[in-house]
Design an enzyme around this catalytic site. Structure first.
Site, PDB file in Angstrom:
ATOM      1  N   ARG A 140      12.652  -0.312   0.454  1.00 26.20           N
ATOM      2  CA  ARG A 140      12.150  -1.352   1.347  1.00 26.20           C
ATOM      3  C   ARG A 140      12.183  -0.948   2.809  1.00 26.20           C
ATOM      4  NH1 ARG A 140      14.165  -7.056  -0.864  1.00 26.20           N
ATOM      5  NH2 ARG A 140      12.838  -7.711   0.837  1.00 26.20           N
ATOM      6  N   LEU A 147       3.490   0.808  -4.777  1.00 21.68           N
ATOM      7  CA  LEU A 147       2.417   0.813  -3.790  1.00 21.68           C
ATOM      8  C   LEU A 147       2.956   0.926  -2.377  1.00 21.68           C
ATOM      9  CD1 LEU A 147      -0.205  -1.825  -4.862  1.00 21.68           C
ATOM     10  CD2 LEU A 147      -0.584   0.576  -4.319  1.00 21.68           C
ATOM     11  N   ARG A 148       4.229   0.590  -2.231  1.00 24.81           N
ATOM     12  CA  ARG A 148       4.763   0.527  -0.890  1.00 24.81           C
ATOM     13  C   ARG A 148       4.670   1.872  -0.178  1.00 24.81           C
ATOM     14  NH1 ARG A 148       9.868  -2.619  -1.361  1.00 24.81           N
ATOM     15  NH2 ARG A 148       8.630  -4.497  -1.521  1.00 24.81           N
ATOM     16  N   GLY A 149       4.805   2.934  -0.946  1.00 20.40           N
ATOM     17  CA  GLY A 149       4.712   4.270  -0.375  1.00 20.40           C
ATOM     18  C   GLY A 149       3.362   4.496   0.275  1.00 20.40           C
ATOM     19  N   THR A 174       2.840   2.248   3.388  1.00 22.29           N
ATOM     20  CA  THR A 174       3.593   2.701   4.556  1.00 22.29           C
ATOM     21  C   THR A 174       2.998   3.977   5.116  1.00 22.29           C
ATOM     22  OG1 THR A 174       5.505   1.851   3.418  1.00 22.29           O
ATOM     23  CG2 THR A 174       5.910   3.090   5.407  1.00 22.29           C
TER      24      THR A 174
END
Lengths: 558, 333
Positions: free
Chosen positions: B191, B271-273, B276
């Site tokens: 996170r 998906l956060r990778g 970001t």
């Protein structure tokens, strides 16, 4: 362990104290390890020069930082404020007895206060016996000097000196900075704070001598007092034994910035640092690697022990069935209703706080199923290297799971004539990897010593409220007795005695028989220990880890 | 202690870049800094906070309300006047209680007046600034959860002790820690927007330079700050330009495809990778005043955006950074 020739630990600590008192703000403070008359004498000296406040280990936030004094406010019916201890200690020294037991919350506060507008010096009295414990690393890092006074009996009067104010000492030149930086680099010190402390210490020493310029001897003293205790490695291909004699020689160097002179300054500063390196670090380094993270005093401290439950805040409820009353929260709940409740009583309200049942709050604790699995691994010749590799793999696999199980892992290896704690209880994979990277093997099998070391570790762990679980990886054979002498018969007897000691204390244990063909010795050992017995002749790391996980007793709820 | 000028920090290039990227686009969601003690982690973060120009807030507002949001905080703030305040830098101490962080019943007012009032906590203090947590890996998990939640939503919601309070809490979260002292749960790590590894420069001359600058600063803080003012101003302008430019920058499709390819190649979960990576590349492009987001921007931020999201193989000791570099070399040559 004997001191290196010429080491004068009392003299060093006394000098560190003098330097600190010259620049309390810039040097942060000092760690004084080892209770005794020597330390008491130094504390007295400190008290004679600076105002000293003691910081009790159980201090709460309000007292430390200041705030509303709840008890007094409740009693008097008006808000009563108190000044915090940090405020009161301004311009003086905060003395922390039993610094190794300091709560994380308080050390966090202190570290923060030291990063900000400090205004106070910190003296940590470290009473820890083994290298296992120690004052919080965050604080150790923030004080310049780490002095060990354990078993020091000799006390000498402080020499009379006429220091000049440190502000009058001219800044050190580039050569001096380079000498300190190079020394720190060679000793494997990564912290910039250490460098800055060393620089101030050198200037303070010059001031103490009544000089206004920094000379080589100042740098040597600074290296010895500030850098040496933080060393994590020895410089390559250096023979510390030889260095020591040379460092006592008079060094002639004043002025001149030739390259050879510069090199010489670096060398003498390094020598001074090497001479002052704690003997146990030297011994461990000489063995090949400093196993524990040697940072600050007394080696790596367990970063944070998962003690019993952590208070989580309170919830409404009655204090019964073992639940404890949360007094402050109860009062907090009752306070807003006071005017209303007084009105209910009409003209003649009773004295004091009116508390109803609905106000009562009970404490909740976070249940941490904390457990430490202690691997005791036979690293002798008979157990062969492959076994070690599997044990290492299992430890790493278990650590990978610690996020879920909240457990820690420790590793004891026994071989040759003794046992060694290779990995103190940890949750850190990074640290474990480093400790296990050079797991030595070969030699005799001191089974008794291995069992005893593991048991003692388990006892220490148990006193912290954590549940130990012992896993022995052995084939049950022993040929070195408890006192380190060879001989099968005595070794066997000692091992049995050690095993029954484990049984007496009643820790959960597992004996994994790692012999290619399971042998009765290991099974007998398990029986004596009242441990489970598990022959795993062809086990690999994964199988071993699964077996241990399965055998581990269900963690007890806090 | 006077703040250390941001531009006077020796080395630490990756950390400085990550902080600037996060300052340009706070939506990236925090920076995690790994490194030993005494390597200048908090100095750099503090320096950036001190560098930023003062913010305008409603006078006496405990929640740092912007003038155009007057009266929207729980107090509510009523003063018609504004004042300038330094960008807050809140240092969250280890062992801070939930009460201190979230805010709690104001005991003093409860005692005195029997009023139920909310005493804002550290989250309110950090609004529009920075929240720095040293040794975040030693912080209790429930607190970390809570902090990350607030950091992501930009709002602190308190429902306890009969209080029901909601206030803005937008800040750049900076966590630091030494992995040798216990690791952070992967869920929490994920996170954080960016992560950097900080090391003290090994070159002797750099270390000497650090000592020299620190000594100079200690001897004469004002003079030292004045010496670096011009450099700091430049950084400031860069941030301001970046913030302005960010809104208009678009990420071309090829760059998007590159990012997706890289994330797949290194096995970054979720998906956060990718998100970001995209945001960080865009912020970097904005910071550099580029016209469009290019592959170079993406490659420059890939390690800090992805390093902490790789699935770990316990028995594989290859560092995450190495794995990313390798993937970049394979994909883009």
């Amino acid at each position: 362990m004997s001191d290196p020739a010429g080491a004068d630990r009392f003299g060093d600590a006394a000098l560190a104290l003098e330097l600190f008192m010259l620049a309390p703000d810039a040097l942060g403070g000092l760690v004084l390890r080892g209770a005794g008359p020597a330390r008491d004498a130094l504390v007295e000296r400190l008290k004679a020069r600076l105002p000293v406040r003691r910081l009790p280990a159980h201090i709460d936030d309000e007292r430390l930082l200041g705030g509303v004094d709840i008890a007094a406010s409740l009693a008097s019916g008006r808000t009563i404020r108190q000044t915090g201890l940090l405020e009161e200690a301004r311009g003086g020294v905060l003395l922390v007895p039993m610094a190794e037991r300091l709560l994380t919350a308080i050390s966090g506060r202190l570290a923060q206060a030291m990063d900000g507008e400090r205004g106070f010096g910190l003296v940590l009295l470290d009473d820890s016996v083994s290298g296992e414990e120690g004052p919080p690393p965050s604080l150790v890092e923030r004080v310049a000097f780490h002095c060990d006074l354990s078993n020091v009996r000799e006390i000498r009067a402080a020499p009379k000196r006429k220091p000049v104010p440190i502000a009058r000492v001219e800044p050190a030149d580039g050569e001096a900075l380079t000498a300190l930086a190079a020394t720190a680099e060679l000793l494997g010190i990564s912290s910039v704070r250490a460098l800055l402390f060393a620089l101030v210490a050198a200037r303070a020493h010059a001031a103490l001598q009544g000089r206004t310029n920094v000379e080589e001897q100042d740098l040597q003293i600074a290296a010895g007092l500030v850098l040496a205790p933080r060393a994590t490695r020895l410089p390559p291909q250096e023979e510390p034994e030889d260095q020591r004699d040379e460092s006592t020689q008079e060094n002639s160097s004043e002025g001149g910035a030739g390259d050879s002179e510069m090199r010489q300054a670096e060398d003498t500063v390094l020598e001074a640092a090497l001479a002052a390196i704690p003997p146990d670090l030297l011994a461990r380094l000489a063995e090949g690697a400093a196993r524990r993270t040697a940072r600050g005093s007394g080696g790596g401290k367990k970063a944070k022990s998962k003690l019993r439950g952590k208070p989580l805040g309170a919830r409404p409820g009655m204090p019964r069935g073992g639940a404890r009353l949360a007094l402050i929260d109860t009062l907090r709940a009752a306070v807003p209703w006071q005017p209303l409740r007084r009105r209910e009583h009409g003209d003649d309200p009773p004295e004091g706080l009116l508390i109803r049942k609905s106000d009562l709050r009970i404490r909740r604790f976070e249940e941490r199923a904390a457990a430490v699995t202690i691997f005791a691994v036979d690293a002798s010749g008979s157990a062969a290297m492959a076994r070690l590799a599997e044990a290492k793999g299992a430890v790493e696999l278990m650590l990978a799971q610690t996020y879920v199980t909240r457990s820690e892992v420790a590793l004891v290896a026994f071989r040759g004539t003794g046992a060694e704690l290779l990995l103190p209880p940890t949750r850190s994979l990074t640290r474990a990897r480093r400790a296990l990277a050079e797991l030595p093997g070969g030699g005799g099998t001191p089974l008794a010593t291995g069992i005893t070391t593991a048991r003692k570790l388990a006892e220490t762990i148990a006193t912290r409220g954590t549940t130990p679980f012992l896993v022995f990886l052995t084939d049950g054979s022993a040929n070195i007795a408890g006192d380190g002498t060879p001989g099968r018969g005595q070794a066997r007897e000692d091992a049995e005695a050690a095993a029954s000691a484990v049984a007496r204390i009643g820790f959960a244990a597992l004996v994994v028989d790692i012999a290619p063909r399971p042998r009765p010795e290991a099974e007998a050992l398990a029986r004596t220990m009242q441990a489970r017995y598990l022959p795993l002749p062809m086990a690999d790391a994964t199988a071993l880890q699964r077996a241990v996980e399965a055998a581990r007793p269900a963690p007890q709820a806090a | 202690m006077a703040r250390f000028p941001f531009s006077a920090i020796v080395g630490q290039d990756e950390m400085k870049q990550a902080l600037l990227v996060a300052a340009v686009d706070p939506a990236i969601g925090g920076v995690m800094v790994f490194g030993d003690r005494g390597t200048g982690k908090s100095t750099a973060a503090r320096a950036l906070a001190g560098l930023l120009p003062p913010m305008t807030t409603v006078e006496d507002c405990r929640y740092h309300c912007k003038p155009d949001e007057r009266g929207s905080c729980p107090d509510p703030c009523t003063s018609g006047r504004n004042r300038k305040a330094a960008v807050p830098f809140v240092d969250l101490p280890l062992g801070a209680t939930e009460d201190r962080v979230l805010g709690a019943l104001d005991l003093e007012r409860a005692l005195r007046a029997g009023e139920k009032a909310f005493e804002p906590g550290l989250l309110a203090k950090a609004h529009r600034g920075f929240l720095y947590i040293d040794e975040i890996n030693l912080l209790e998990d429930h607190l970390v959860d809570l902090l990350l939640d607030v950091a992501a939503s930009g709002e602190n919601l308190v429902e306890r002790e009969g209080l029901s309070v909601r206030h803005r809490a937008q800040f750049v979260l900076i966590g630091s820690g030494n992995p040798e002292e216990g690791e952070l749960r992967p869920q929490l790590l994920d996170r954080f927007g960016l992560s950097v590894e900080v090391r003290t420069p090994e070159a002797i001359d750099q270390r000497v330079e650090i000592m020299r600058r620190c000594a100079a600063q200690e001897a004469d803080p004002e003079g030292f700050a004045a010496d670096w003012k011009a450099e700091d101003e430049k950084v400031l302008k860069q941030i301001a330009r970046g913030q302005k430019k960010l809104a208009t920058l678009t990420v071309p499709d090829e760059a998007m495809a590159d990012m997706a390819g890289l994330c797949r190649a290194v096995g970054a979960d979720g998906l956060r990778g990718e998100l970001t990576l995209m945001r960080a590349a865009r912020a970097l492009a904005a910071l550099k005043g580029a016209r469009a987001v290019t592959r170079e921007h993406m490659i420059a931020v890939a390690p800090m955006a992805l390093r902490h999201r790789l699935r770990r193989d316990v028995l594989d000791e290859t560092g995450s950074t190495v794995r990313i570099d390798r993937a970049i070399a394979e994909l883009f040559g």
